[in-house]
Design a protein around this motif. Structure first.
Motif, PDB file in Angstrom:
ATOM      1  N   ASN A   1      73.300  24.593 -18.326  1.00 48.32           N
ATOM      2  CA  ASN A   1      74.628  24.706 -18.938  1.00 48.32           C
ATOM      3  C   ASN A   1      74.667  24.251 -20.387  1.00 48.32           C
ATOM      4  OD1 ASN A   1      75.761  25.620 -16.480  1.00 48.32           O
ATOM      5  ND2 ASN A   1      75.844  23.528 -15.713  1.00 48.32           N
TER       6      ASN A   1
ATOM      7  N   ILE B   1      73.949  25.727 -22.948  1.00 49.24           N
ATOM      8  CA  ILE B   1      74.453  26.785 -23.821  1.00 49.24           C
ATOM      9  C   ILE B   1      75.943  26.616 -24.115  1.00 49.24           C
ATOM     10  CG2 ILE B   1      74.962  28.363 -21.906  1.00 49.24           C
ATOM     11  CD1 ILE B   1      73.937  30.615 -23.692  1.00 49.24           C
ATOM     12  N   ASP B   2      76.662  25.909 -23.232  1.00 54.20           N
ATOM     13  CA  ASP B   2      78.110  25.729 -23.399  1.00 54.20           C
ATOM     14  C   ASP B   2      78.483  24.409 -24.078  1.00 54.20           C
ATOM     15  OD1 ASP B   2      78.675  28.161 -22.062  1.00 54.20           O
ATOM     16  OD2 ASP B   2      78.387  27.179 -20.128  1.00 54.20           O
TER      17      ASP B   2
ATOM     18  N   SER C   1      79.064  21.447 -26.916  1.00 54.79           N
ATOM     19  CA  SER C   1      79.437  21.372 -28.323  1.00 54.79           C
ATOM     20  C   SER C   1      78.179  21.020 -29.122  1.00 54.79           C
ATOM     21  CB  SER C   1      80.492  20.286 -28.536  1.00 54.79           C
ATOM     22  OG  SER C   1      79.930  19.002 -28.269  1.00 54.79           O
TER      23      SER C   1
ATOM     24  N   HIS D   1      69.078  28.050 -26.537  1.00 52.75           N
ATOM     25  CA  HIS D   1      69.720  29.138 -27.268  1.00 52.75           C
ATOM     26  C   HIS D   1      68.640  30.039 -27.865  1.00 52.75           C
ATOM     27  CE1 HIS D   1      72.794  26.036 -27.115  1.00 52.75           C
ATOM     28  NE2 HIS D   1      73.701  26.918 -27.482  1.00 52.75           N
TER      29      HIS D   1
ATOM     30  N   GLU E   1      71.309  33.802 -22.571  1.00 53.12           N
ATOM     31  CA  GLU E   1      72.616  34.373 -22.918  1.00 53.12           C
ATOM     32  C   GLU E   1      72.726  35.806 -22.413  1.00 53.12           C
ATOM     33  OE1 GLU E   1      71.404  31.988 -26.700  1.00 53.12           O
ATOM     34  OE2 GLU E   1      70.405  32.992 -25.031  1.00 53.12           O
TER      35      GLU E   1
ATOM     36  N   GLU F   1      75.375  37.366 -19.653  1.00 51.49           N
ATOM     37  CA  GLU F   1      76.346  38.389 -20.067  1.00 51.49           C
ATOM     38  C   GLU F   1      76.107  39.740 -19.406  1.00 51.49           C
ATOM     39  OE1 GLU F   1      76.079  38.464 -24.323  1.00 51.49           O
ATOM     40  OE2 GLU F   1      76.651  36.340 -24.501  1.00 51.49           O
TER      41      GLU F   1
END
Length: 349
Positions: free
Chosen positions: A45, A47-48, A50, A91, A226, A230
Motif C-alpha cells: 500500500n 503507493i498510496d 503521502s 512507484h 500501478e 488500474e
C-alpha cells in the motif's frame, strides 16, 4: 532483493571474479526472509502514502534491511566487501521519468556497518530510459548459453540477443496476478500450481487479459504495480468464478503472452529458454508453457538456488560493475540515450 511478488527479502552472499576476462560467480550462502503480514501490507500500500510517510518508510525499511544483513553476516561469519541492494519498488512510472525503491542506502549502511551500493534505476531514467529491466546485464554475462532468459517474478520479463545487442522488456503478468487471487483465501501462493491445475478456462476473462493495451506497445517497455491495480485488478474482480478457474485462466494468459514473444523472436531450432523466479517452481505453469511453445523451444528450469536467487546474484554483479566503473545498465534494453554505470555508493557512519 525484494520483488513485486512481495514474498519477502532475498539475501545472497556471492563471490564474483574474472578468469581470462570472463566473469565467474559462486553463490555461497543464501537466506529468504518472509514478510510479516504487516510488512507485506505496508509495502503493497506504499503507493498510496503521502510523500512524508513514503520517505519515513524509505528510512525505516532501509534500517530494517541493514539489520537483516547484519544478522545474515553474523550467522554465517561472512567477510563482506559491500552490499548491493535493489530495495523494494513502490512507484514505477517511466513515462513520467519516475521510479522509486524504498530502502535508504545510508540507513542500510549505518545499520550493518558495511558500504552499500543502491539506487540502480534512477540514473537510467535521467538518461531517458525505462529504468527497467536491469537483470539482462547478468543474463548476458552469466547465462549467455541460453537463447532466451525468462524471469517469472511478480511480472514476466525476457531478455535475448539481437545482432550483438541485448534486448529485454517486461512481457506482462506473472505471479502478481496469481498471488493476488490466492490471497483472497489467505494463501500466500498456489503451491506447485495445484489449484490452477484443477480449474477450467474462463474464456471471457482470458480474452480481456489478452487484450490489455500494454501488450500492443513496442519495446523498450516496463510495467509496475500501478498498472496492475488500474488495468488488471478490475478484470479479476468483475469475473465471478471459482478460485481454481481464476488461477487456471491466469496461468494460460501468462503462458500465452510468453509463448507469443518467444515465437516472435525465434532464434534457432532446438532453442533453450532459461526460466527463473518464483514462477519456475509452479509445475503447472511450466508444463503449460512448454505445451504452448511446442518442440522448437526447450524450457529449462535450473537448480533451485538459481531459480530463487538469480536476481539477487545479478544485483551483486551490478554492484561489482559499478565499483569497477563498467557498464551495468544497457541502453539497448531500457531505451536510454546511452549505456551507464549506475548505482549510488553509501559509506556507513
Amino acid at each position: 532483493m525484494s520483488g513485486t511478488s512481495l514474498d519477502g527479502l532475498d539475501l545472497a552472499y556471492c563471490h564474483i571474479w574474472q578468469k581470462k576476462e570472463a566473469w565467474q560467480f559462486e553463490i555461497k550462502e543464501t537466506k529468504s526472509i518472509k514478510y510479516s503480514s504487516d510488512m507485506m501490507n505496508t509495502l503493497k500500500n506504499a503507493i498510496d502514502l503521502s510523500a512524508e510517510k513514503l520517505l519515513e518508510l524509505h528510512n525505516t525499511y532501509g534500517t530494517w534491511l541493514g539489520e537483516q544483513v547484519l544478522n545474515f553476516v553474523n550467522e554465517n561469519l561472512l567477510q563482506v566487501d559491500y552490499i548491493a541492494s535493489h530495495g523494494h519498488t513502490t512507484h514505477h512510472r517511466p513515462e513520467m521519468g519516475l521510479t522509486f525503491q524504498v530502502g535508504s542506502g545510508q540507513h542500510l549502511a549505518n545499520a550493518c556497518g558495511i558500504k552499500v551500493i543502491c539506487d540502480f534505476r534512477t540514473n537510467d531514467l535521467a538518461l531517458g530510459g525505462q529504468g527497467a529491466p536491469l537483470v539482462p546485464i547478468g543474463d548476458r554475462i552469466f547465462f549467455s548459453q541460453y537463447e532466451f532468459c525468462l524471469n517469472l517474478g511478480g511480472i514476466s520479463n525476457v531478455s535475448f540477443e539481437v545482432k550483438d545487442k541485448r534486448i529485454a522488456y517486461d512481457i506482462g503478468l506473472a505471479n502478481m496476478i496469481l498471488n493476488y487471487i490466492t490471497r483472497k483465501v489467505d494463501l500466500e501462493y498456489d503451491e506447485d500450481g495445484n489449484l490452477a491445475r484443477r480449474g477450467q478456462l474462463n474464456h471471457t476473462m482470458l480474452e480481456k487479459l489478452n487484450n490489455l493495451k500494454y501488450y500492443l506497445l513496442p519495446h523498450p517497455k516496463s510495467i509496475g504495480y500501478e498498472w496492475f491495480l488500474e488495468e488488471v485488478v478490475p478484470i479479476v474482480e468483475e469475473t465471478e468464478d471459482t478460485l481454481e478457474n481464476l488461477l487456471h485462466t491466469s496461468v494460460h494468459h501468462i503462458c500465452d503472452k510468453v509463448a507469443q514473444q518467444i515465437e516472435l523472436n525465434f532464434k534457432t531450432k532446438n532453442q533453450q529458454l532459461l526460466v527463473t523466479g518464483g514462477g519456475a517452481l509452479n509445475s503447472f505453469l511450466i508444463e503449460t508453457l512448454q505445451e504452448k511453445l511446442g518442440e522448437t523451444t526447450k524450457v529449462v528450469v535450473p537448480e533451485k538456488i538459481i531459480i530463487e536467487f538469480k536476481e539477487a546474484l545479478v544485483f551483486a554483479l551490478m554492484g561489482v560493475l559499478r565499483i569497477e566503473q563498467l557498464t551495468n545498465v544497457l541502453s539497448s534494453v531500457t531505451g536510454a540515450k546511452k549505456d551507464s554505470s549506475s548505482g549510488v555508493l553509501f559509506i556507513p557512519n
